[in-house]
Motif scaffolding. Sequence first.
Motif, mmCIF file in Angstrom:
data_model
loop_
_atom_site.group_PDB
_atom_site.id
_atom_site.type_symbol
_atom_site.label_atom_id
_atom_site.label_comp_id
_atom_site.label_asym_id
_atom_site.label_seq_id
_atom_site.Cartn_x
_atom_site.Cartn_y
_atom_site.Cartn_z
ATOM 1 N N ARG A 108 0.814 -1.349 -0.113
ATOM 2 C CA ARG A 108 0.144 -0.045 -0.113
ATOM 3 C C ARG A 108 1.016 1.116 -0.144
ATOM 4 O O ARG A 108 0.710 2.276 -0.728
ATOM 5 C CB ARG A 108 -0.922 -0.114 1.176
ATOM 6 C CG ARG A 108 -1.907 1.083 1.232
ATOM 7 C CD ARG A 108 -2.858 0.984 2.480
ATOM 8 N NE ARG A 108 -2.102 1.330 3.690
ATOM 9 C CZ ARG A 108 -2.016 0.171 4.554
ATOM 10 N NH1 ARG A 108 -2.600 -0.906 4.320
ATOM 11 N NH2 ARG A 108 -1.415 0.572 5.908
ATOM 12 N N ARG A 109 1.747 1.430 0.924
ATOM 13 C CA ARG A 109 2.491 2.341 0.861
ATOM 14 C C ARG A 109 3.652 2.906 -0.277
ATOM 15 O O ARG A 109 3.570 3.947 -0.929
ATOM 16 C CB ARG A 109 3.760 2.434 2.023
ATOM 17 C CG ARG A 109 3.018 2.455 3.302
ATOM 18 C CD ARG A 109 2.440 3.674 3.710
ATOM 19 N NE ARG A 109 3.242 4.871 3.685
ATOM 20 C CZ ARG A 109 4.037 5.300 4.600
ATOM 21 N NH1 ARG A 109 3.928 4.761 5.822
ATOM 22 N NH2 ARG A 109 4.781 6.376 4.552
ATOM 23 N N LEU A 110 3.961 1.697 -1.037
ATOM 24 C CA LEU A 110 4.687 1.867 -2.312
ATOM 25 C C LEU A 110 3.692 2.121 -3.498
ATOM 26 O O LEU A 110 4.207 3.358 -4.202
ATOM 27 C CB LEU A 110 5.262 0.459 -2.620
ATOM 28 C CG LEU A 110 6.473 -0.090 -1.887
ATOM 29 C CD1 LEU A 110 7.021 -1.335 -2.351
ATOM 30 C CD2 LEU A 110 7.804 1.178 -2.048
ATOM 31 N N GLU A 111 2.754 1.732 -3.591
ATOM 32 C CA GLU A 111 1.830 2.211 -4.608
ATOM 33 C C GLU A 111 1.050 3.620 -4.361
ATOM 34 O O GLU A 111 0.659 4.157 -5.365
ATOM 35 C CB GLU A 111 0.542 1.099 -4.522
ATOM 36 C CG GLU A 111 1.018 -0.220 -5.226
ATOM 37 C CD GLU A 111 0.201 -0.963 -6.240
ATOM 38 O OE1 GLU A 111 -1.283 -0.611 -6.032
ATOM 39 O OE2 GLU A 111 0.654 -1.405 -7.245
ATOM 40 N N THR A 112 1.275 4.012 -3.280
ATOM 41 C CA THR A 112 0.521 5.551 -3.003
ATOM 42 C C THR A 112 1.808 6.516 -2.752
ATOM 43 O O THR A 112 1.312 7.570 -2.690
ATOM 44 C CB THR A 112 -0.541 5.446 -1.843
ATOM 45 O OG1 THR A 112 0.249 4.839 -0.470
ATOM 46 C CG2 THR A 112 -1.647 4.432 -1.904
ATOM 47 N N TYR A 113 2.895 5.828 -2.964
ATOM 48 C CA TYR A 113 4.065 6.944 -2.559
ATOM 49 C C TYR A 113 4.139 7.811 -3.886
ATOM 50 O O TYR A 113 4.282 7.466 -4.909
ATOM 51 C CB TYR A 113 5.534 6.265 -2.272
ATOM 52 C CG TYR A 113 6.704 6.902 -2.065
ATOM 53 C CD1 TYR A 113 6.680 7.595 -0.670
ATOM 54 C CD2 TYR A 113 7.427 7.564 -2.957
ATOM 55 C CE1 TYR A 113 7.764 8.315 -0.319
ATOM 56 C CE2 TYR A 113 8.621 8.241 -2.831
ATOM 57 C CZ TYR A 113 8.857 8.686 -1.502
ATOM 58 O OH TYR A 113 9.736 9.585 -1.357
ATOM 59 N N ARG A 114 4.509 9.042 -3.619
ATOM 60 C CA ARG A 114 4.533 9.924 -4.520
ATOM 61 C C ARG A 114 6.168 10.529 -4.426
ATOM 62 O O ARG A 114 6.354 11.022 -3.281
ATOM 63 C CB ARG A 114 3.737 11.180 -4.422
ATOM 64 C CG ARG A 114 2.113 10.922 -4.510
ATOM 65 C CD ARG A 114 1.328 12.136 -4.660
ATOM 66 N NE ARG A 114 1.850 13.494 -3.915
ATOM 67 C CZ ARG A 114 1.625 14.502 -4.591
ATOM 68 N NH1 ARG A 114 1.204 14.673 -5.700
ATOM 69 N NH2 ARG A 114 2.105 15.677 -3.776
ATOM 70 N N PRO A 122 2.843 -0.016 -10.752
ATOM 71 C CA PRO A 122 2.207 -1.126 -9.888
ATOM 72 C C PRO A 122 3.397 -1.783 -9.307
ATOM 73 O O PRO A 122 4.266 -2.188 -9.874
ATOM 74 C CB PRO A 122 1.125 -1.790 -10.872
ATOM 75 C CG PRO A 122 1.831 -1.822 -12.023
ATOM 76 C CD PRO A 122 2.487 -0.570 -12.344
ATOM 77 N N VAL A 123 2.957 -2.290 -8.237
ATOM 78 C CA VAL A 123 3.769 -3.262 -7.373
ATOM 79 C C VAL A 123 3.363 -4.711 -7.626
ATOM 80 O O VAL A 123 1.918 -4.681 -7.100
ATOM 81 C CB VAL A 123 4.102 -2.961 -6.041
ATOM 82 C CG1 VAL A 123 4.851 -3.872 -5.409
ATOM 83 C CG2 VAL A 123 5.054 -1.485 -6.134
#
Length: 653
Positions: free
Chosen positions: A25-31, A52-53
Amino acid sequence: MGEFKYKAFLSYSHEDRRWANWLHRRLETYRVPRRLVGQSGSLGPIPARLSPVFRDREELPSSADLSQEIDAALAASETLIVICSPNAAKSRWVNAEIEAFIRLRSADRVLCFVVDGEPSSDDPEENPFPEVFASREPIAADAREVGDGRNAALLKIVAGLVGLGFDALRQREQQRRQRRLAAISVASFCGFLLTSGLAVNAYLARLEAESQRALAEAERATSQRTAEFMIDIFNVVDPAIARGREVSAKEVLDRGQAKIDALADEPSVQRNLLHTLGIVNTGIGEYGSAIELLAQAMQLQGNSNEGLETQIALAEALHLNGDLEESKEQFERARLALNVRSDDWDRTSSNAYNGLGEVLTFLDELASAEKYHREALDKAEATWPGNSPELGRSLHGLGLTLFYQNRMEEAGLVLKRALNVYESAVGPNHPRLLEAHNSLTMFYYGSGNFEAASKELEATAGIIERVLGSTHPSFASVLNNLGRLQLESGEVELALSNLQQSVDIDHLHGRDRHADLVFSLNSLGLARAANGDSAGADEAFTEALSLADGTSHRLSGVIRVHRAVVACDDGKVSLADTYLQEARELLERDYASDDWRLHYFRGVHAECVQADGDQEAAAETARASRQAIEAIKGPENLFTRLAREREDRILAL
């Protein structure tokens, strides 16, 4: 990502799925910080997002041959991330995925995320690394509390995914957070910030009705049990422990938190108390404890209306803790759930939309933030005729969003209306007014209207003294801002008194490692220097730098310029030159090339260093510096006056 479908493939043991959920979740929402996007990394241009991851147990379709699906996903992934733990070390599937990826790519594209075990242990029961790493040293980020910690470990993984050094990414992350949490006024030298104390009080005011209602609406038996619990945690058997009236709120809350687990057979009492204690922990600034308690309450409350209120409270705590992406995700989930549940607008809906707008403002997603605040504003005006706290919050959030978009005329009108609504809806002594007055302060300051800004600050100070007392950290924040205004207006003695009191209050409350203290110490150093106390000025600057350098604070370069001025005035030209050389790199890192601080630096350098050689060139540099600062700050500003005096001294040579 070029030819790759996935930025990364996430490999993990089933027992570590909680960590996999969190990291995915953190990687896919990281900006990625905006200033880094498009720059050249070791893997090519740095992207804005990391999605995507791929998660093998979530994204694989039904297949008769699972290995083919895994091989295809591995081949389509640029990087492999392994969640390492003793569970993963024993998993033959994790080991096989690593071996397959290394055959396809290379070992240096495998990133390890350690969540449990002991990496240095020879005990196979403790070592978190799969067998494939026995002959090679893996690139690892250690999410354990005794290691890097969860957030720093996340950044290490992000750095590996974008092909950037960890220190460079960490500095940008810190700068991004500081710009939003500290830099409120675009024109203010000190950031003109409302520090965490005011944010907490405004937050408490917004949520006090929710916490009271959560208890009042409980069943009679639950309310009675809750009352017994609250009495118990305030009951101190040993008078020596009680210290008279000196038992702190934090101590009481810790007692309560320690007793909540004993209520497992009374879930309705347990979830109410988790919710309430979570909110109160947020109110006193214990964000980590608040997040933990509210997350536990959410697990017990499910999809009920109370569960949504807890989710919003959790999102608020995450926001105040600086976990902006997680806060955004929680607010967005609550907003979507509210739309599914009902079309009726209520206070829960208002909090979800306004909270989402506020966190989007901090994330620089200003168009989306404006959209949600306007929707909340329209609904508030239709739902609650007349003035209401919900209307005030919608107006306040919208006004800030307009301010950050430099739509100053609109922002001023909306922020003034927000203040009027708050005054009518909550009364003259309510903490909710603090944020409204402070926002108007920064609006006036950003507009160059120092007189109006001072009036707003004085009003804020009056509320704090009445409601919170004159030794509250929030009062220190206002004193700093007021002292800074007085300093820039030439009222040095008044400024010195207020700034010294501000620093004393922060020290009293043990805020010696708080980044906000850098602003107060910097201003105090300037006031002491203006008052002829060069030793005292350097003492304040030294303390400020000891804190600023540890956090990559955006004033690190500026404070070095001030130290150079003090050293130069004392005839220590060589030392001043050292400070200025250090300052140049930091200023160019943190500010745009036409920022007035860089012009200020050039003028100081011209007088202190350059004038010893080519005086004509030094005079020209000082003149250009003064003209640039005057155009930006105005003819009567403190730094314009200092630049004018500097130019005159060089010309006198």
